[in-house]
Design a protein around this motif. Structure first.
Motif, PDB file in Angstrom:
ATOM      1  N   SER A   8      43.755  48.456  69.389  1.00 13.27           N
ATOM      2  CA  SER A   8      42.102  48.567  70.313  1.00 13.27           C
ATOM      3  C   SER A   8      41.829  46.636  69.507  1.00 13.27           C
ATOM      4  CB  SER A   8      41.626  49.859  69.225  1.00 13.27           C
ATOM      5  OG  SER A   8      41.582  50.199  69.598  1.00 13.27           O
ATOM      6  N   THR A   9      42.524  46.164  69.992  1.00 12.99           N
ATOM      7  CA  THR A   9      42.206  44.185  69.494  1.00 12.99           C
ATOM      8  C   THR A   9      42.186  44.152  71.387  1.00 12.99           C
ATOM      9  OG1 THR A   9      44.870  44.072  69.896  1.00 12.99           O
ATOM     10  CG2 THR A   9      43.643  44.050  67.657  1.00 12.99           C
ATOM     11  N   LYS A  10      41.489  42.935  70.388  1.00 12.62           N
ATOM     12  CA  LYS A  10      40.715  41.944  71.906  1.00 12.62           C
ATOM     13  C   LYS A  10      40.967  40.122  71.592  1.00 12.62           C
ATOM     14  CE  LYS A  10      38.050  44.375  74.195  1.00 12.62           C
ATOM     15  NZ  LYS A  10      38.743  45.413  75.259  1.00 12.62           N
ATOM     16  N   GLU A  32      46.334  46.739  72.704  1.00 12.41           N
ATOM     17  CA  GLU A  32      44.667  46.400  73.237  1.00 12.41           C
ATOM     18  C   GLU A  32      44.220  47.728  73.088  1.00 12.41           C
ATOM     19  OE1 GLU A  32      43.781  44.556  76.512  1.00 12.41           O
ATOM     20  OE2 GLU A  32      44.618  42.133  76.234  1.00 12.41           O
TER      21      GLU A  32
END
Length: 329
Positions: A8-10, A32
């Protein structure tokens, strides 16, 4: 070098985590996508995973992580209701969180939502962009003369109380565990009294069995007509359908949501080219006296720095056989 799968990365997550990982002591691989049963193949060969608020860490995911040799889940958030802690403990997978990350960031966002709703800043901004300077429909009230109820007086609740103290509000508090710091800023009262007296109610409590759907048809009936409700804490504190009904009936005069019960299918994504299938959420967005932000309250440089540093510190402690105190069991 230990390998960590970061879900869950930006771009901003990568920036701050890489800074905290300098000089490099972990191989941080960024995804992501969210961690859930459908994405478990991504964890093959990793020593640990890092998750965020909408990752799904249930029994099936935990059992698969154990089979891959994953020994720690480093949450990049304070909340942990998306993790099956009982199963994690039974399997021996450590879960650590970030309990404190600039409480002022969320508190300031809550106050910003209060002011934006009260003074109808969004409507005024849109009018002026169209060269419409009419003031009809833009009247607000003096926050200095309002009674504000704060439910939950942990670090974020206290930061909100401190911010509102400067406005001169009458401040009411409710918490199962009252503190001297809370008493110095506001008056602790029973929940029903807080409902009855407050012009503004701001939620800053964790999601538990007792607080689930705290704002519902029954509690709304105890509040002043036209009350302002702000939720920057956990989405499921508010029963969305009951809040919508409260808007229709005029029980709620203003509603500010930085979190939403079903946000897992919505927030942290660009859905501008898709049809929204959540009818309750879509109807809430149609109201001019509703303000929704996409889980943005924590989103400051200071908070992201603290989140990254604490996440890495939790990993350091786990692999060294130590503890930071951020572990959940």
């Amino acid at each position: 070098m230990k390998k960590i799968a970061v879900f869950s990365t930006k771009s901003y997550d990568r920036t701050f985590l890489d800074e905290a990982n300098t000089p490099p002591r972990y191989q941080l691989d960024y995804f992501e996508t969210r961690l859930r049963p459908e994405t478990l193949k991504l964890v093959e060969g990793y020593d640990g995973v890092s998750c965020f608020v909408n990752d799904k860490v249930d029994q099936s995911v935990l059992e698969a992580l154990l089979a891959e040799g994953v020994g720690i889940i480093a949450l990049r958030c304070a909340g942990f209701n998306n993790v099956d802690l009982e199963t994690a403990q039974r399997l021996g997978i450590q879960v650590a969180r970030v309990p404190n990350y600039s409480p002022e960031s969320v508190a300031e966002h809550a106050v910003a939502m209060m002011l934006t709703l009260n003074r109808k800043i969004t409507k005024a901004y849109n009018r002026v962009k169209e060269h419409n300077f009419d003031l009809e429909g833009l009247m607000g009230f003096n926050l200095s003369q309002a009674t504000v109820g704060i439910i939950g007086t942990g670090k974020i609740g206290l930061a909100t109380l401190r911010a509102l103290k400067g406005f001169g509000c009458e401040l009411l508090c409710h918490d199962p565990y009252p503190s001297d710091a809370g008493r110095a800023l506001g008056e602790y009262v029973p929940l029903d009294e807080l409902y009855r007296r407050s012009d503004v109610i701001s939620l800053h409590c964790p999601l538990t069995e007792e607080s689930y759907h705290l704002i519902n048809q029954q509690s709304l009936a105890k509040m002043k007509p036209g009350v302002m409700i702000i939720n920057t804490s956990r989405g499921a504190l508010v029963n969305a359908q009951d809040a919508l009904d409260g808007m229709k009936q005029g029980r709620i005069g203003y509603l500010g949501l930085d979190v939403y019960e079903l946000e897992g299918d919505l927030f942290f994504r660009d859905l501008s080219d898709q049809v929204m299938h959540d009818d309750v959420f879509a109807l809430l967005l149609s109201y001019p006296n509703v303000l929704v932000t996409g889980h943005q309250g924590y989103f400051t440089r200071e908070a992201l720095t603290e989140i990254a540093q604490t996440t890495l510190a939790n990993l350091d402690a786990h692999f060294a056989g130590d503890k930071t105190g951020n572990e959940l069991f």
